[in-house]
Design a protein around this motif. Structure first.
Motif, mmCIF file in Angstrom:
data_model
loop_
_atom_site.group_PDB
_atom_site.id
_atom_site.type_symbol
_atom_site.label_atom_id
_atom_site.label_comp_id
_atom_site.label_asym_id
_atom_site.label_seq_id
_atom_site.Cartn_x
_atom_site.Cartn_y
_atom_site.Cartn_z
ATOM 1 N N VAL A 1 0.850 -1.184 0.000
ATOM 2 C CA VAL A 1 0.000 0.000 0.000
ATOM 3 C C VAL A 1 0.889 1.239 0.000
ATOM 4 C CG1 VAL A 1 -2.017 -1.070 1.106
ATOM 5 C CG2 VAL A 1 -0.230 -0.090 2.531
ATOM 6 N N VAL A 2 0.389 2.322 -0.573
ATOM 7 C CA VAL A 2 1.115 3.589 -0.615
ATOM 8 C C VAL A 2 0.195 4.718 -0.185
ATOM 9 C CG1 VAL A 2 2.748 2.893 -2.410
ATOM 10 C CG2 VAL A 2 0.579 3.931 -3.057
ATOM 11 N N LYS A 3 0.814 5.801 0.265
ATOM 12 C CA LYS A 3 0.051 6.980 0.685
ATOM 13 C C LYS A 3 0.914 8.219 0.491
ATOM 14 C CE LYS A 3 -2.583 8.715 4.623
ATOM 15 N NZ LYS A 3 -3.001 8.438 6.011
ATOM 16 N N VAL A 4 0.330 9.272 -0.043
ATOM 17 C CA VAL A 4 1.023 10.547 -0.191
ATOM 18 C C VAL A 4 0.619 11.431 0.989
ATOM 19 C CG1 VAL A 4 1.300 12.610 -1.608
ATOM 20 C CG2 VAL A 4 1.119 10.359 -2.697
ATOM 21 N N VAL A 5 1.626 11.941 1.695
ATOM 22 C CA VAL A 5 1.402 12.799 2.857
ATOM 23 C C VAL A 5 2.083 14.129 2.571
ATOM 24 C CG1 VAL A 5 1.737 13.046 5.334
ATOM 25 C CG2 VAL A 5 1.377 10.786 4.359
ATOM 26 N N PRO A 6 1.309 15.203 2.406
ATOM 27 C CA PRO A 6 1.909 16.501 2.087
ATOM 28 C C PRO A 6 2.639 17.111 3.286
ATOM 29 C CG PRO A 6 -0.447 16.762 2.408
ATOM 30 C CD PRO A 6 -0.148 15.285 2.493
ATOM 31 N N ASP A 7 3.617 17.929 2.981
ATOM 32 C CA ASP A 7 4.305 18.746 3.987
ATOM 33 C C ASP A 7 4.949 17.935 5.103
ATOM 34 O OD1 ASP A 7 3.477 21.000 2.568
ATOM 35 O OD2 ASP A 7 1.596 21.088 3.671
ATOM 36 N N GLU A 8 5.449 16.775 4.793
ATOM 37 C CA GLU A 8 6.175 15.967 5.766
ATOM 38 C C GLU A 8 7.525 15.605 5.160
ATOM 39 O OE1 GLU A 8 5.273 15.105 8.862
ATOM 40 O OE2 GLU A 8 3.320 16.066 8.702
ATOM 41 N N GLU A 9 8.478 15.290 6.005
ATOM 42 C CA GLU A 9 9.780 14.852 5.539
ATOM 43 C C GLU A 9 10.027 13.444 6.065
ATOM 44 O OE1 GLU A 9 14.440 16.003 6.112
ATOM 45 O OE2 GLU A 9 12.973 17.613 6.029
ATOM 46 N N TYR A 10 10.402 12.545 5.171
ATOM 47 C CA TYR A 10 10.644 11.167 5.561
ATOM 48 C C TYR A 10 11.960 11.036 6.308
ATOM 49 C CZ TYR A 10 11.902 6.297 5.383
ATOM 50 O OH TYR A 10 12.294 5.036 5.729
ATOM 51 N N THR A 11 11.932 10.269 7.396
ATOM 52 C CA THR A 11 13.134 9.827 8.086
ATOM 53 C C THR A 11 12.935 8.345 8.396
ATOM 54 O OG1 THR A 11 12.343 10.245 10.330
ATOM 55 C CG2 THR A 11 13.401 12.104 9.180
ATOM 56 N N ARG A 12 14.001 7.663 8.732
ATOM 57 C CA ARG A 12 13.884 6.241 9.062
ATOM 58 C C ARG A 12 13.093 6.025 10.342
ATOM 59 N NH1 ARG A 12 16.454 2.629 5.972
ATOM 60 N NH2 ARG A 12 16.556 1.112 7.654
ATOM 61 N N GLU A 13 12.885 7.055 11.113
ATOM 62 C CA GLU A 13 12.092 6.960 12.332
ATOM 63 C C GLU A 13 10.590 7.162 12.076
ATOM 64 O OE1 GLU A 13 15.046 8.893 12.254
ATOM 65 O OE2 GLU A 13 16.052 7.129 13.067
ATOM 66 N N THR A 14 10.218 7.477 10.848
ATOM 67 C CA THR A 14 8.798 7.665 10.513
ATOM 68 C C THR A 14 8.047 6.388 10.820
ATOM 69 O OG1 THR A 14 9.340 9.223 8.743
ATOM 70 C CG2 THR A 14 7.181 8.185 8.643
ATOM 71 N N LYS A 15 6.978 6.495 11.602
ATOM 72 C CA LYS A 15 6.150 5.350 11.996
ATOM 73 C C LYS A 15 5.064 5.151 10.939
ATOM 74 C CE LYS A 15 8.237 4.975 15.998
ATOM 75 N NZ LYS A 15 9.385 4.152 16.084
ATOM 76 N N LEU A 16 5.329 4.284 9.974
ATOM 77 C CA LEU A 16 4.418 4.121 8.838
ATOM 78 C C LEU A 16 3.030 3.650 9.274
ATOM 79 C CD1 LEU A 16 6.908 2.480 6.352
ATOM 80 C CD2 LEU A 16 6.252 4.876 6.501
ATOM 81 N N GLY A 17 2.955 2.813 10.275
ATOM 82 C CA GLY A 17 1.664 2.301 10.728
ATOM 83 C C GLY A 17 0.786 3.341 11.388
ATOM 84 N N GLU A 18 1.353 4.487 11.777
ATOM 85 C CA GLU A 18 0.580 5.539 12.440
ATOM 86 C C GLU A 18 -0.129 6.449 11.451
ATOM 87 O OE1 GLU A 18 3.175 7.526 15.148
ATOM 88 O OE2 GLU A 18 3.446 5.717 16.372
ATOM 89 N N TRP A 19 0.215 6.341 10.165
ATOM 90 C CA TRP A 19 -0.419 7.182 9.159
ATOM 91 C C TRP A 19 -1.696 6.524 8.762
ATOM 92 C CZ3 TRP A 19 0.962 12.001 8.315
ATOM 93 C CH2 TRP A 19 2.232 12.393 8.691
#
Length: 68
Positions: free
Chosen positions: A50-68
């Motif tokens: 699955v994919v999702k576009v989230v505006p105005d955010e910056e990806y880091t390895r600490e991004t909690k994908l399950g929280e989106w």
């Protein structure tokens, strides 16, 4: 920012619930689902990207994908 997740689960209603939850949180299916048999565990495993576009955010390895 574009997010990517591969949701995996043994073949059960829980897998469908996890995909449904992701879709209702704005994720979109990416490609076809997949199934394979895990002979060591004796279970059929399912997977769906699955994919999702989230505006105005910056990806880091600490991004909690399950929280989106």
């Amino acid at each position: 920012m574009r997010l990517y997740r591969l949701i995996t689960e043994p073949d059960s209603s829980e897998f469908c619930h996890r995909i449904t939850q992701a879709l209702n949180r704005g994720w979109e299916l990416y490609g076809s689902p997949t199934m394979t048999f895990d002979a060591a565990k004796g279970v059929t495993m399912c997977g769906q990207a699955v994919v999702k576009v989230v505006p105005d955010e910056e990806y880091t390895r600490e991004t909690k994908l399950g929280e989106w």
